[in-house]
Design an enzyme around this catalytic site. Structure first.
Site, PDB file in Angstrom:
ATOM      1  CG  ASP A   1      -2.069   7.340   7.746  1.00  0.00           C
ATOM      2  OD1 ASP A   1      -3.153   6.730   7.729  1.00  0.00           O
ATOM      3  OD2 ASP A   1      -0.970   6.789   7.537  1.00  0.00           O
TER       4      ASP A   1
ATOM      5  CD  GLU B   1      -8.109  -3.257  13.101  1.00  0.00           C
ATOM      6  OE1 GLU B   1      -7.044  -3.855  12.860  1.00  0.00           O
ATOM      7  OE2 GLU B   1      -9.137  -3.845  13.494  1.00  0.00           O
TER       8      GLU B   1
END
Length: 452
Positions: free
Chosen positions: A30, A204
């Site tokens: 991330d 998403e």
């Protein structure tokens, strides 16, 4: 921490030509890049070794002046920072405003059992960070905050899975005006997903919002699972959004992906994660980067993962102190907090090495110094050029110092280190852990000729 207290769990490949993923001694995920004061600071999650779920307890910070040699700044933020958090140190983003750094992260609220977004603050991009509020900034059970400050000074926080939300942050960056607003997820705005009536669009999770040439971009992880990276654009920070297509197709042995985009030194860079390290996968991910150029109309080209990564932006100066944890590629090593401050490289065994890319020796170096410690009998730091088995330009002996954090400085002569070279610090010695290294520095001088 004693250097023998932890056995490295990430096995390193023997080849060291690649520069992606950016970090090899821990799993990272991330990515959230931030450009500040001539460096890129990279804020990442941290997947635990051997994890079979998103078992994440802290976040890590890295920085680079050249996109290839990355300095490990350790973990200045963890679940323990938030007294109200119980688990799930997932994907966040940091931003600078007014000389302070604000890091927005999703965690599980112990009291409610739901995901909430906290904000931590620091006076330095590398922390230490502290909980700015002592409670969640916002909580609706959704994740993945992204923060954006517009040209007029208005800041926005975006987040969401399965929905997409935003709120206008106040100037203090720790409160907001009004209520969270849900962005309409239309197929015109976010593409069409087939096969899931509950998720009609491709959106998403993992939004990343920025502005370029008057156009607002929202890059996101699309269509789980496996995810790809897509993007939309808009004339304003809250829409209306128009779907523009794929940035990075599904690839890379991780069923998730997560985008981060910045401009640095005149080029554009796309950060993402994959499962490229040994033992890597959907729960043991690694951050990587590619350089790219926008199309003439401002659209983003399709970007493919590589193991070579971005070209080096500049060179590294060996004649100033360099932290040993500034690494382009590491084999067999770990890092830990150093008693003298910062981090040091440890868990070094015979044959382990560090690569430092694009070292500008110029006319030549005459000597090398390193700050070292050893709780055993020590070892040798070999200075090699071009590869772990390349030309030896110096050897520095490291004695036992009586402790893994008992530091001393060793020096040795150097011959043949000229021009711009990839430098390898290769460690040799007996069995077991040999030494720790905190920093190193060359001294410029007449390049000596090795004796025949």
């Amino acid at each position: 921490m004693l250097a023998f207290a932890l056995v490295p769990a990430v096995v390193q490949p023997s080849a060291a030509r690649a520069d992606n993923p950016l970090v090899q001694h821990v799993y990272t995920a991330d990515p959230a890049p931030l450009v500040h004061d001539g460096r890129v600071y990279l804020y990442t999650g941290h997947d635990e070794d051997g994890s079979t779920y998103f078992t994440m307890k802290d976040w890590r910070v890295w920085s680079s002046a050249d996109m290839v040699n990355w300095t490990d700044h350790g973990s200045p933020l963890s679940l323990a920072t938030f007294s109200w958090a119980s688990a799930d140190a997932w994907a966040g983003q940091a931003v600078q405003r007014g000389g302070r750094f604000y890091w927005y992260v999703p965690v599980k609220n112990r009291a409610t059992g739901r995901m909430a977004i906290g904000v931590a603050v620091a006076d330095s991009p590398t922390g230490p960070f502290r909980d700015a509020l002592g409670r969640p900034l916002v909580e609706n059970g959704e994740i993945d905050p992204s923060v954006f400050i517009d040209d007029n000074g208005q800041a926005y926080l975006y987040w969401g899975n399965p929905n997409l939300w935003y709120v206008k942050l106040n100037a203090d960056m720790t409160s907001y005006a009004g209520s969270p607003t849900r962005i309409p997820l239309t197929t015109a705005g976010f593409g069409t997903r087939t096969g899931d009536p509950n998720r009609p669009t491709l959106y998403e999770e993992g939004p990343w919002v920025y502005k370029r040439n008057g156009l607002y971009y929202l890059v996101f992880a699309a269509k789980c699972c496996s995810e790809f990276i897509a993007y939309s654009t808009a004339p304003g920070p809250t829409g209306p959004w128009t779907y523009r297509g794929t940035v990075m197709p599904t690839q890379g042995s991780s069923f998730t992906n997560h985008p981060g985009i910045v401009d640095f030194k005149g080029n554009s860079y796309f950060f993402y994660h994959n499962g490229a390290l040994p033992g890597g996968g959907g729960y043991t991910r690694s951050v990587a980067v590619e350089r790219f150029s926008y199309n003439a109309d401002g659209t983003i080209p399709t970007i493919t993962m590589t193991n070579t990564g971005a070209p080096q932006a500049g060179t590294l100066n060996p004649y100033v102190r360099q932290e040993a944890e500034t690494i382009a590629w590491g084999s067999g090593i770990e890092t830990e907090p150093a008693a003298e401050g910062g981090m040091n490289v440890g868990w070094i065994e015979n044959g382990d090495h560090l690569k430092v890319k694009g070292v500008a020796f110029g006319a030549g170096a005459s000597s090398f110094a390193a700050r070292v410690a050893s709780g055993s009998s020590g070892g040798t730091v070999e200075l090699r050029l071009g590869s772990p088995n390349g030309t030896v330009v110096g050897r520095c002996g490291v004695p036992g110092t009586g402790g893994w954090q008992t530091w001393t400085t060793v020096t040795c002569p150097v011959s043949g280190a000229t021009g711009t070279q990839d430098l390898y610090l290769r460690f040799t010695g007996g069995s077991g852990y040999l030494l720790n290294i905190n920093w190193w520095q060359f001294t410029a001088g007449t390049a000596l000729t090795a004796p025949r």
